[in-house]
Enzyme design. Structure first.
Site, PDB file in Angstrom:
ATOM      1  N   ASN A 111      18.268  -4.623 -31.174  1.00 23.84           N
ATOM      2  CA  ASN A 111      17.470  -5.096 -30.041  1.00 23.84           C
ATOM      3  C   ASN A 111      16.262  -5.865 -30.584  1.00 23.84           C
ATOM      4  O   ASN A 111      15.441  -5.312 -31.319  1.00 23.84           O
ATOM      5  CB  ASN A 111      17.017  -3.890 -29.204  1.00 23.84           C
ATOM      6  N   ARG A 143       0.665 -14.007 -28.921  1.00 29.31           N
ATOM      7  CA  ARG A 143      -0.120 -15.118 -29.446  1.00 29.31           C
ATOM      8  C   ARG A 143       0.221 -16.450 -28.784  1.00 29.31           C
ATOM      9  O   ARG A 143      -0.542 -17.405 -28.858  1.00 29.31           O
ATOM     10  CB  ARG A 143       0.095 -15.209 -30.961  1.00 29.31           C
ATOM     11  N   HIS A 188      16.651  -7.338 -23.682  1.00 30.55           N
ATOM     12  CA  HIS A 188      16.356  -6.704 -22.400  1.00 30.55           C
ATOM     13  C   HIS A 188      15.312  -7.548 -21.662  1.00 30.55           C
ATOM     14  O   HIS A 188      14.121  -7.296 -21.763  1.00 30.55           O
ATOM     15  CB  HIS A 188      15.840  -5.282 -22.620  1.00 30.55           C
ATOM     16  N   ARG A 198      13.009  -8.602 -18.798  1.00 27.59           N
ATOM     17  CA  ARG A 198      12.421  -7.963 -17.621  1.00 27.59           C
ATOM     18  C   ARG A 198      11.908  -9.025 -16.654  1.00 27.59           C
ATOM     19  O   ARG A 198      11.678 -10.175 -17.056  1.00 27.59           O
ATOM     20  CB  ARG A 198      11.295  -7.016 -18.040  1.00 27.59           C
ATOM     21  N   GLU A 227      20.663  -5.988 -21.606  1.00 30.25           N
ATOM     22  CA  GLU A 227      20.265  -4.806 -20.852  1.00 30.25           C
ATOM     23  C   GLU A 227      19.344  -5.215 -19.708  1.00 30.25           C
ATOM     24  O   GLU A 227      18.610  -6.196 -19.819  1.00 30.25           O
ATOM     25  CB  GLU A 227      19.484  -3.831 -21.733  1.00 30.25           C
ATOM     26  N   HIS A 249      17.735   4.528 -27.838  1.00 27.20           N
ATOM     27  CA  HIS A 249      16.353   4.860 -27.502  1.00 27.20           C
ATOM     28  C   HIS A 249      15.777   5.857 -28.512  1.00 27.20           C
ATOM     29  O   HIS A 249      16.160   7.026 -28.551  1.00 27.20           O
ATOM     30  CB  HIS A 249      16.185   5.424 -26.083  1.00 27.20           C
ATOM     31  N   ASP A 250      14.892   5.354 -29.332  1.00 25.48           N
ATOM     32  CA  ASP A 250      14.186   6.139 -30.354  1.00 25.48           C
ATOM     33  C   ASP A 250      15.073   6.649 -31.473  1.00 25.48           C
ATOM     34  O   ASP A 250      14.686   7.555 -32.206  1.00 25.48           O
ATOM     35  CB  ASP A 250      13.409   7.300 -29.724  1.00 25.48           C
ATOM     36  N   GLY A 261      16.086  -0.986 -31.564  1.00 25.57           N
ATOM     37  CA  GLY A 261      15.118  -2.058 -31.658  1.00 25.57           C
ATOM     38  C   GLY A 261      13.796  -1.631 -32.242  1.00 25.57           C
ATOM     39  O   GLY A 261      13.426  -2.008 -33.349  1.00 25.57           O
ATOM     40  N   HIS A 262      13.066  -0.792 -31.513  1.00 24.21           N
ATOM     41  CA  HIS A 262      11.680  -0.478 -31.869  1.00 24.21           C
ATOM     42  C   HIS A 262      11.551   0.059 -33.285  1.00 24.21           C
ATOM     43  O   HIS A 262      10.782  -0.472 -34.100  1.00 24.21           O
ATOM     44  CB  HIS A 262      11.094   0.521 -30.870  1.00 24.21           C
TER      45      HIS A 262
END
Length: 238
Positions: free
Chosen positions: A7, A18, A43, A45, A70, A190-191, A213-214
């Protein structure tokens, strides 16, 4: 072997902080595939605070692996997905103001809603996945929506992993077994991180795909994107 879809939303978040085009989102999509990722996830939004609708259009032509989009199935999102025709669309129930996805679908309450949307995507040959928690009723009823897969929401697993990994994984194993029983393939996300991914993958050997991703992008800040992708792929080997 479980596929790794990267992701790249956080790349867009950094760019947007920026303005301009640094870092370049399309290049990051090219690079993660070059470095061994099996797919790219985005994803978009409604407020376009990270991945924009234009990013999605720009990324599609450079996809050599798989493209997963997503999002909450608003009419604008549905129209975008039908225009882009990714390999997979993952439906998440989060409202526009949510910082990140933090719950799965109630597939009983939203059965008709999901059936209608999934049918629309199926006509375009797009594989569907539903973001879902470990509630067994929601998982068993997911099959009735017509979805191809479910994506297990793994934040509760990640939060408990360090304290008691066996307890953390137990409901996810049960959920995956239920999904398999009713004929659905299983994704997860997720995580998930270098700390907890290998154990998760080993306990659910028929896991089709993880979307990360994160944590991966955070690791890439220290060790580089290429090494990060390769390390995450290593966790999925059996």
């Amino acid at each position: 072997m479980t596929k790794l879809s990267v992701n790249i939303n956080k790349v867009a978040t950094l760019r947007n902080s920026r303005g301009g085009d640094m870092p370049n989102v399309v290049k990051s999509a090219v690079d993660v595939q070059l470095f061994g990722a099996d797919g790219v996830t985005v994803h978009p939004r409604p407020d376009e605070r990270h991945i924009t609708y234009q990013d999605v259009m720009d990324i599609k032509p450079i996809i050599k692996t798989e493209f997963n989009i997503e999002g909450y199935p608003s009419r604008n999102f549905i129209d975008l997905v039908k225009k882009v025709k990714p390999h997979q669309v993952t439906l998440v129930p989060d409202p526009p103001e949510a910082i990140t996805s933090n719950a799965g679908w109630d597939t009983i309450k939203n059965k008709s809603f999901l059936q209608e949307i999934i049918s629309e995507f199926s006509e375009y040959g797009i594989r569907t996945s539903i973001f879902i928690d470990t509630d067994l009723d929601n998982i068993s009823n997911a099959a009735a929506t017509g979805t191809d897969r479910v994506e297990l929401y793994t934040e509760p697993y990640a939060a408990m992993y360090a304290k008691d990994r066996e307890k953390a994984i137990a409901p996810f194993v049960a959920a995956a077994e239920m999904a398999k029983k009713v004929g659905l393939k299983i994704n997860a996300g997720h995580d998930l991180s270098l700390e907890n991914l290998k154990f998760f993958s080993e306990k659910i050997p028929f896991l089709a795909e993880v979307s990360i991703g994160h944590a991966l992008i955070c690791d890439a800040l220290y060790i580089g994107l290429e090494k990060a992708v390769k390390l995450y792929k290593e966790q999925l080997k059996r």
